[in-house]
Design a protein around this motif. Structure first.
Motif, PDB file in Angstrom:
ATOM      1  N   ILE A 154       0.822  -1.214   0.000  1.00  0.00           N
ATOM      2  CA  ILE A 154       0.000   0.000   0.000  1.00  0.00           C
ATOM      3  C   ILE A 154       0.855   1.264   0.000  1.00  0.00           C
ATOM      4  O   ILE A 154       0.570   2.222  -0.725  1.00  0.00           O
ATOM      5  N   CYS A 155       1.913   1.271   0.793  1.00  0.00           N
ATOM      6  CA  CYS A 155       2.731   2.485   0.931  1.00  0.00           C
ATOM      7  C   CYS A 155       3.826   2.590  -0.128  1.00  0.00           C
ATOM      8  O   CYS A 155       4.268   3.697  -0.450  1.00  0.00           O
ATOM      9  N   HIS A 156       4.292   1.453  -0.658  1.00  0.00           N
ATOM     10  CA  HIS A 156       5.341   1.472  -1.688  1.00  0.00           C
ATOM     11  C   HIS A 156       4.973   0.516  -2.813  1.00  0.00           C
ATOM     12  O   HIS A 156       5.702  -0.451  -3.079  1.00  0.00           O
ATOM     13  N   PRO A 157       3.847   0.762  -3.489  1.00  0.00           N
ATOM     14  CA  PRO A 157       3.370  -0.209  -4.490  1.00  0.00           C
ATOM     15  C   PRO A 157       4.313  -0.390  -5.674  1.00  0.00           C
ATOM     16  O   PRO A 157       4.432  -1.488  -6.210  1.00  0.00           O
ATOM     17  N   LEU A 158       5.008   0.676  -6.079  1.00  0.00           N
ATOM     18  CA  LEU A 158       5.894   0.583  -7.240  1.00  0.00           C
ATOM     19  C   LEU A 158       7.161  -0.220  -6.934  1.00  0.00           C
ATOM     20  O   LEU A 158       7.813  -0.718  -7.855  1.00  0.00           O
ATOM     21  N   HIS A 159       7.499  -0.325  -5.655  1.00  0.00           N
ATOM     22  CA  HIS A 159       8.709  -1.064  -5.264  1.00  0.00           C
ATOM     23  C   HIS A 159       8.376  -2.431  -4.662  1.00  0.00           C
ATOM     24  O   HIS A 159       9.263  -3.089  -4.123  1.00  0.00           O
ATOM     25  N   TYR A 160       7.112  -2.847  -4.766  1.00  0.00           N
ATOM     26  CA  TYR A 160       6.681  -4.073  -4.083  1.00  0.00           C
ATOM     27  C   TYR A 160       7.456  -5.298  -4.559  1.00  0.00           C
ATOM     28  O   TYR A 160       7.946  -6.087  -3.756  1.00  0.00           O
ATOM     29  N   THR A 161       7.568  -5.465  -5.883  1.00  0.00           N
ATOM     30  CA  THR A 161       8.208  -6.678  -6.414  1.00  0.00           C
ATOM     31  C   THR A 161       9.694  -6.751  -6.083  1.00  0.00           C
ATOM     32  O   THR A 161      10.257  -7.840  -5.959  1.00  0.00           O
TER      33      THR A 161
END
Length: 249
Positions: free
Chosen positions: A62-69
């Motif tokens: 939720i807070c860092h969706p672009l860095h999730y993977t």
């Protein structure tokens, strides 16, 4: 992992309870009692750790969706998983070995349906100060650390959701965490009610009810709670409720 741990957690106590009920026997050997205590500690700690790991997973999503993977990669997941099993096993081994060194006297009757640490300590004729100290420090630290991690994760998630201008986006974030939050409240609520109340407020019936909640009811409800996010499950539940409570024309 959570599903596997929940199945094992219930399987540690329920089969023995059913066997005692069917056979009309209420006995367990000392070695069987210590074995049950060990696996109870392992799976209770694993539930605790996995809920904390899942809270961190939702925080990153939720807070860092672009860095999730990149943050929640397979290596980190494997490390968190293996680390949780190792710490849980070592903690359970510590308490089991400390319990094994005690001597027991009297009738050796446990007012419980499984071998929990607190009822066993009350039966001991030995000095139990070291056991109680380890329960307060080591077990307390292992219980509180994941709880604090969950609390901090959800505070940060709440701050992130409040910054979302779209109500649909906020609802989507809440639905991502709803199932996990329900399981967390159920698990920690029963644990706190069982072990963190003043000893004067404890009664045999209340202790048994609390133990049933966190060893049987909570693991049983977890799959249903998580299944409510499944669209097929929602559709089936809606059909059942419609059949039972048809709308009035």
């Amino acid at each position: 992992n959570l599903s596997f741990v929940d199945v094992c957690f219930s399987s540690t106590t329920v089969p023995k309870v059913l066997a005692n009920h069917i056979l009309g026997s209420q006995t367990i050997s000392v070695s069987g009692c210590l074995t049950q205590l060990y696996f109870l500690c392992v799976f209770a700690d694993m539930d605790n750790f996995l809920l904390a790991v899942m809270a961190y997973d939702r925080f990153v999503a939720i807070c860092h969706p672009l860095h999730y993977t990149t943050k929640m990669n397979h290596q980190l997941c494997a490390l968190l998983d293996v680390g949780s099993w190792v710490v849980a096993s070592l903690n359970a081994l510590l308490h089991t070995l400390l319990m094994a060194r005690l001597s027991f006297c009297g009738d050796n009757i446990i007012p419980h349906f499984f071998c929990d640490a607190t009822p066993l300590l009350k039966l001991s004729c030995s000095d139990t100060h070291l056991n109680q100290l380890m329960i307060l420090t080591v077990a307390g630290l292992i219980l509180l650390s994941p709880f604090v991690c969950i609390l901090v994760s959800y505070i940060l998630i709440a701050c992130a959701v409040l910054r979302v201008s779209s109500p649909r986006g906020g609802w989507k974030a809440f639905s991502t965490c709803g199932s996990h939050l329900a399981v967390v409240c159920l698990f920690y609520g029963t644990i706190i009610a069982e072990y963190f109340n003043p000893s004067s407020s404890h009664s045999a019936g209340r202790d048994l009810a609390g133990a049933v909640m966190y060893t049987v009811v909570t693991p049983m409800l977890n799959p249903f709670i998580y299944s409510l996010r499944n669209r097929d499950m929602k559709g089936a539940l809606r059909k059942v409720l419609t059949m039972k409570f048809p709308s009035k024309q």
